[in-house]
Design a protein around this motif. Structure first.
Motif, PDB file in Angstrom:
ATOM      1  N   UNK A 276       0.826  -1.215   0.000  1.00 37.11           N
ATOM      2  CA  UNK A 276       0.000   0.000   0.000  1.00 37.11           C
ATOM      3  C   UNK A 276       0.857   1.260   0.000  1.00 37.11           C
ATOM      4  N   UNK A 277       1.944   1.248   0.728  1.00 41.31           N
ATOM      5  CA  UNK A 277       2.837   2.403   0.753  1.00 41.31           C
ATOM      6  C   UNK A 277       3.638   2.519  -0.546  1.00 41.31           C
ATOM      7  N   UNK A 278       4.152   1.380  -1.018  1.00 40.19           N
ATOM      8  CA  UNK A 278       5.015   1.392  -2.199  1.00 40.19           C
ATOM      9  C   UNK A 278       4.231   1.720  -3.464  1.00 40.19           C
ATOM     10  N   UNK A 279       2.977   1.254  -3.541  1.00 41.01           N
ATOM     11  CA  UNK A 279       2.152   1.460  -4.731  1.00 41.01           C
ATOM     12  C   UNK A 279       1.067   2.495  -4.501  1.00 41.01           C
ATOM     13  N   UNK A 280       1.295   3.423  -3.570  1.00 45.68           N
ATOM     14  CA  UNK A 280       0.296   4.451  -3.286  1.00 45.68           C
ATOM     15  C   UNK A 280      -0.017   5.257  -4.533  1.00 45.68           C
ATOM     16  N   UNK A 281       1.004   5.598  -5.302  1.00 44.92           N
ATOM     17  CA  UNK A 281       0.827   6.286  -6.576  1.00 44.92           C
ATOM     18  C   UNK A 281       1.461   5.413  -7.653  1.00 44.92           C
ATOM     19  N   UNK A 285       6.233   5.233  -8.901  1.00 45.74           N
ATOM     20  CA  UNK A 285       6.762   4.220  -7.998  1.00 45.74           C
ATOM     21  C   UNK A 285       8.158   4.634  -7.541  1.00 45.74           C
ATOM     22  N   UNK A 286       8.450   4.602  -6.254  1.00 46.09           N
ATOM     23  CA  UNK A 286       9.798   4.967  -5.780  1.00 46.09           C
ATOM     24  C   UNK A 286      10.862   4.095  -6.428  1.00 46.09           C
ATOM     25  N   UNK A 287      12.007   4.706  -6.655  1.00 50.01           N
ATOM     26  CA  UNK A 287      13.095   3.973  -7.302  1.00 50.01           C
ATOM     27  C   UNK A 287      13.667   2.867  -6.413  1.00 50.01           C
ATOM     28  N   UNK A 288      13.667   3.098  -5.120  1.00 53.46           N
ATOM     29  CA  UNK A 288      14.195   2.098  -4.187  1.00 53.46           C
ATOM     30  C   UNK A 288      13.059   1.227  -3.656  1.00 53.46           C
ATOM     31  N   UNK A 757      -5.997  -0.217  -8.296  1.00 55.14           N
ATOM     32  CA  UNK A 757      -5.241   0.795  -9.036  1.00 55.14           C
ATOM     33  C   UNK A 757      -3.794   0.364  -9.264  1.00 55.14           C
ATOM     34  N   UNK A 758      -3.328  -0.604  -8.475  1.00 53.39           N
ATOM     35  CA  UNK A 758      -1.958  -1.089  -8.628  1.00 53.39           C
ATOM     36  C   UNK A 758      -1.880  -2.319  -9.517  1.00 53.39           C
ATOM     37  N   UNK A 759      -2.996  -2.706 -10.152  1.00 57.06           N
ATOM     38  CA  UNK A 759      -3.006  -3.916 -10.968  1.00 57.06           C
ATOM     39  C   UNK A 759      -1.982  -3.838 -12.094  1.00 57.06           C
ATOM     40  N   UNK A 760      -1.893  -2.687 -12.747  1.00 56.32           N
ATOM     41  CA  UNK A 760      -1.032  -2.572 -13.900  1.00 56.32           C
ATOM     42  C   UNK A 760       0.444  -2.682 -13.600  1.00 56.32           C
ATOM     43  N   UNK A 762       1.653  -4.276 -10.761  1.00 58.58           N
ATOM     44  CA  UNK A 762       1.931  -5.344  -9.801  1.00 58.58           C
ATOM     45  C   UNK A 762       2.931  -6.345 -10.364  1.00 58.58           C
ATOM     46  N   UNK A 763       2.825  -6.615 -11.680  1.00 60.30           N
ATOM     47  CA  UNK A 763       3.752  -7.565 -12.284  1.00 60.30           C
ATOM     48  C   UNK A 763       5.179  -7.043 -12.299  1.00 60.30           C
ATOM     49  N   UNK A 764       5.336  -5.721 -12.237  1.00 53.66           N
ATOM     50  CA  UNK A 764       6.684  -5.143 -12.243  1.00 53.66           C
ATOM     51  C   UNK A 764       7.372  -5.275 -10.888  1.00 53.66           C
ATOM     52  N   UNK A 765       6.604  -5.170  -9.826  1.00 55.38           N
ATOM     53  CA  UNK A 765       7.203  -5.192  -8.486  1.00 55.38           C
ATOM     54  C   UNK A 765       7.231  -6.585  -7.894  1.00 55.38           C
ATOM     55  N   UNK A 766       6.364  -7.482  -8.436  1.00 52.53           N
ATOM     56  CA  UNK A 766       6.346  -8.849  -7.926  1.00 52.53           C
ATOM     57  C   UNK A 766       7.117  -9.731  -8.889  1.00 52.53           C
ATOM     58  N   UNK A 767       8.182 -10.359  -8.434  1.00 57.52           N
ATOM     59  CA  UNK A 767       9.133 -11.019  -9.321  1.00 57.52           C
ATOM     60  C   UNK A 767       9.030 -12.543  -9.323  1.00 57.52           C
TER      61      UNK A 767
END
Length: 967
Positions: A276-281, A285-288, A757-760, A762-767
């Motif tokens: 929720x914090x990482x994908x708030x916007x 998405x934060x670089x780190x 809203x983070x569906x698009x 999610x595949x980028x952050x979940x490896x």
């Protein structure tokens, strides 16, 4: 404090000057000097009524447009439990409060809430009647019989007290003490009788008659040689043999399973928070990537360094689920614990056995009526008597230490925080700041004291609740009753006795030390200390403080109505934080009502009013005003806002009754103290019977009402209709092993929720994707991401279909869509008010409803519309009845086999897709034991009423079917 210290204090009191120590001693002797002004009463009255009225008007304006906050039960409750409809008019909420009667309240809010409202009305009526006597008799008597040579020029609050009365004039206080006790006895007796009627009606209600716990006994402290299903039957028969043979289920050792599930839930919530914090916007998405420290329970990871939070938590959740599945599969039915349950065909049989066993301990065990399954604290059931006694002793020691430790900060708050000028008197540097910034420090003074005390009042129930869990309480209801008891004792000792008697004890000690310095004897020094006179003066002096304090309690009632704390927190969290979808859903659910805290407040207010009824009679109408306002407001809140988290069926009444008896006796002691200080021994003797009469009244009510309130009946029926004929199935087929089995054995695991809203991204952050050795669905409990994109029909999803997340759209962040899930419903009413009874026995299948598969089925686990409220009984599509414990090997006959690879053995989760749930639609019915197999369980009976003609109605596999397993 030794003699040398007392001498030092006395010597300092004799010194001249204005040092900080001198000022401190003066403040300690009278910490309420600032609260004794007559205009403080009128200021508190105006503020209390004005702010309460203002909040009520604002509530009336906001309510029609905010049903999520001010009427959540209207949106979620089923037809039976739904409150009366309320219009959108500004004052439309008055009508249902006036018209809803007590008989309707039982169905709408439950018996616990109904008794709470009855107790509030009892306090209101009690203090209204006492106000007539207090204001009509005591105040005129106190003013007329006071020494006018002394009272000239004093404030009205001082003249209304008995501080300046002497001799025969105090007979009025003796008479009023008798009148007050008679009034208290009448109201307690009248309401005890009404509560008994409510309990009897509750016993006859369809909900109770069809519940499993109503006919079930809980047996604890079972010796090792009786830890079998047959052993439980032997124990119950040792108390009383009934017409029907009960079904039994002994508790099983679930090993570390509850701890693993708790860790799993914690890790899931932590992963949700991280996402929720990482994908708030999602567009920024934060670089780190987020990091975290490994769990201290994770032995695979080295501690002391940070790791990638998303990868670690998903991996940790996967490992926990695999471990949970392995532990569940390894549970052995033969590994029994020291507790179990016995369920009877008829309610009167179970209650008759419980009544006969109330003072017996057959074979060292303890037999009592079983609570609702969701009321049990499972981890404490297996404790031995010795372990539970030691935990209770240790808990009481901690409570006593906490109570004593709080004396010092409590006194300091009373002296300094309530009036910062007192702090400046002993701290010259702070006095300079006070003089330089008076407006700023005035604001601090107005906020600091109430804020600190309110914080303490919020934290104390949490502390006492955790202590009670560690004390070995076996049910949440008993835990809440113990919390109420400890909170009340803490408040009475610290906030009443210490506050009120502090200055009197200090002055008495100082006077004794002064007399001892004059070489007088100890007894002479004590007599010169005039303890009773100083105590009476101290109580009269502090009485205006309690009047103003009680006036300000109306603000708390108004704050509850406005839900200001809840609204403020939700606004703050949504604005400045990153709430998870789960948190957003929980915010829309009806909040649970904290009975322990509110009962403690009400009991404490009543105790203060009774103790100061003759010292400052104006406290009686002030208390009556509070209960009048709160009886009105709490009725609305319990009808439309709050829910009872765990319904006890009105078991709180006895603790309320006993505390009221204690408060009445304490009030008699206060009156006797005043009479001893200025009256005669004849007056003391006239008051002596009062405590004995109150104790006698307590004994009478216990004998007259307690058994009727607790037991449906005291003896089972012995007529022919009560006998269970051969071949007739009974309610003992209720599968106790599952319904009263540890929830860790069958409860589905929760799935991490992610905002849509983070569906698009999610595949980028979940490896990765979580799989389980060829069983793709054996990982998380809910596989909700599909290969086809929901937002773009016909196109593939952008992430792995087996990714362990549940995507929640914005328009479904509402409790209405999830109320039929255990993970949400249990914390907000247990499913009872949503038409999903957790303890209802089906008439046809005679299986506990919630475990027949209906409410945790896939059609309800992933709702695409608000979840409906169900009052029907679930039955398998084919008409086939399957035992509720079939899904777990600990309660399955090995001879049955797997009945097909339908996935029940592959997965530990109940949330499967619809095609999986229909594969057994045409399966053959379960084997049924023959009468010959069933009768063998009662072979030890030698002619009891249930011998030889009863059908057991259980699975053919019991503990004694294993080799060498007979007791």
């Amino acid at each position: 404090m030794d003699i040398d210290q007392l001498k030092l204090i006395s010597s300092r009191q004799e010194q001249q000057g204005s040092s900080g120590a001198d000022q401190f001693l003066k403040l300690v002797q009278n910490p309420f000097a600032a609260a004794l002004q007559a205009n403080a009463f009128w200021a508190s009255l105006g503020t209390s009524l004005g702010v309460t009225l203002l909040i009520a008007i604002l509530f009336s304006l906001l309510r029609p447009h905010n049903s999520v906050v001010y009427a959540p039960k209207l949106r979620h409750a089923d037809d039976r439990h739904a409150p009366p409809p309320v219009g959108r008019g500004i004052f439309a909420w008055f009508t249902p409060i006036i018209k809803t009667q007590e008989t309707q309240l039982v169905d709408k809010v439950g018996l616990d809430a109904t008794i709470f409202l009855r107790f509030t009305r009892m306090c209101r009526n009690l203090f209204l009647v006492m106000s007539v006597i207090g204001c009509g008799i005591i105040i005129p008597t106190n003013i007329a019989d006071s020494d006018h040579n002394i009272t000239y020029g004093l404030s009205a609050f001082q003249i209304m007290t008995p501080m300046y009365m002497f001799g025969r004039a105090l007979w009025s206080h003796v008479v009023c003490a008798w009148l007050f006790d008679i009034i208290i006895v009448y109201f307690l007796w009248r309401n005890y009788r009404a509560v008994t009627r409510l309990r009897r009606r509750y016993f006859e209600s369809p909900e109770y008659q069809m519940s499993l716990h109503s006919r079930t006994l809980m047996v604890t402290d079972i010796p090792p040689s009786y830890r079998t299903d047959e052993g439980i039957l032997r124990i119950t028969d040792a108390v009383e043999q009934t017409a029907g043979l009960p079904g039994a289920a002994v508790g099983r050792n679930v090993k570390e399973l509850p701890l693993l599930i708790e860790q799993h839930q914690r890790q899931v919530r932590e992963l949700e928070s991280v996402l929720a914090k990482y994908l708030k916007d999602p567009d920024k998405i934060p670089s780190s990537r987020p990091t975290c420290r490994p769990s201290k329970h994770d032995r695979k990871q080295s501690q002391g360094h940070k790791v990638d939070a998303i990868e670690y938590l998903t991996g940790r959740i996967r490992d926990l689920e695999i471990e949970i599945k392995d532990v569940r599969d390894s549970i052995d039915k033969r590994n029994a614990m020291s507790y179990g349950f016995a369920s009877y065909e008829k309610i009167d049989e179970a209650h008759a056995v419980a009544y006969s066993a109330r003072k017996k301990h057959p074979h060292g065990s303890t037999i009592r009526l079983a609570p609702r399954p969701n009321d049990l604290i499972w981890n404490n059931l297996a404790l031995s008597k010795k372990a539970r006694g030691w935990k209770r002793l240790r808990n009481n020691i901690w409570v006593a230490v906490l109570t004593l430790v709080w004396i010092v900060p409590n006194a300091m708050i009373a002296i300094f925080l309530s009036d910062l000028s007192n702090l400046g008197s002993v701290w010259p540097a702070f006095q300079t700041q006070l003089n330089g910034h008076p407006i700023t420090w005035s604001a601090v003074q107005g906020i600091a004291s109430p804020a600190v005390l309110s914080l303490v009042y919020l934290i104390l129930p949490i502390i006492f609740r955790r202590l009670s869990i560690r004390a070995g309480d076996t049910t949440k209801t008993s835990r809440e009753k113990h919390v109420t008891h400890k909170l009340y004792a803490f408040f009475v000792f610290n906030n009443l006795i210490v506050f009120s008697a502090f200055s009197a004890v200090w002055k008495f000690v100082a006077k004794v030390v002064e007399a001892r310095q004059g070489n007088e004897g100890v007894w002479d020094a004590i007599n010169k200390g005039e303890f009773f006179v100083k105590m009476m003066i101290a109580l009269c002096t502090v009485s205006p403080f309690w009047v103003t304090w009680l006036l300000q309690r109306n603000l708390g009632a108004a704050a509850d109505l406005s839900q200001i704390i809840n609204l403020t927190w939700i606004w703050f969290a949504r604005t400045f934080m990153s709430p998870t979808p789960r948190q957003a859903i929980e915010w829309t659910a009806p909040p649970p009502f904290d009975y322990a805290t509110y009962y403690n407040y009400f009991l404490f207010y009543a105790t203060v009013a009774l103790c100061f009824a003759t010292l400052q009679p104006i406290v009686l109408p002030v208390t009556a005003l509070y209960f009048t306002v709160d009886a009105w407001l709490k009725k609305y809140l319990l009808l439309y806002v709050f829910i009872t988290k765990t319904e006890s069926g009105g078991q709180f009444w006895r603790i309320l009754y006993n505390r009221f008896i204690f408060a009445a006796v304490l009030a008699n002691v206060i009156v006797a103290l005043v009479v001893k200080a200025r009256g005669t021994w004849t007056q003391i003797i006239a008051m002596a019977p009062l405590p004995l009469l109150m104790l006698g009244f307590k004994w009478y009510c216990s004998r007259a009402f307690d058994d009727q309130c607790k037991y449906y009946t005291k003896a089972p029926r012995k007529d022919a209709e009560a006998l269970v004929g051969p071949g007739k199935q009974s309610h003992r087929k209720d599968r106790l092993g599952t319904r009263f089995g540890h929830p860790a054995l069958y409860r589905s695991l929760i799935t991490p929720m992610v905002h849509a809203k983070a569906r698009g991204v999610l595949a980028q952050v979940y490896r990765g994707r979580i799989e389980s050795d060829g069983a793709s669905a054996a990982g998380y409990s809910d596989i909700v991401m599909e290969s086809m994109s929901r937002s773009e029909p016909g196109k593939a999803a952008r992430f792995a279909p087996n990714a362990p997340f549940e995507v929640v759209p914005e328009n479904r962040l509402d409790f209405a869509y999830y109320k039929n899930r255990n993970e949400f419903g249990e914390e907000h009413g247990g499913g009872e008010i949503y038409g999903r009874p957790l303890d209802l026995v089906s008439e046809r299948s005679q299986t506990p409803q919630s475990f027949a598969g209906g409410y945790d089925s896939p059609s309800f686990s992933r709702a695409q519309s608000p979840a409906p409220s169900y009052s029907r009984r679930f039955e398998d599509e084919s008409g086939t009845t399957y035992p509720a414990d079939y899904h777990h090997p600990a309660y399955r006959d090995p001879s049955y086999g797997d009945l097909g690879d339908h996935g029940l053995r592959e997965s530990i989760y109940t949330h499967t897709n619809e095609s999986e749930s229909r594969l057994l639609a045409g399966a053959q019915s379960m084997p049924v034991s023959t009468p010959r197999e069933q009768i063998r369980m009662d072979r030890w009976r030698t002619g009891g009423s249930g011998s030889g003609n009863d059908t057991l109605g259980e699975d053919p596999v019991s503990y004694d079917s294993f080799p060498k397993g007979r007791a």
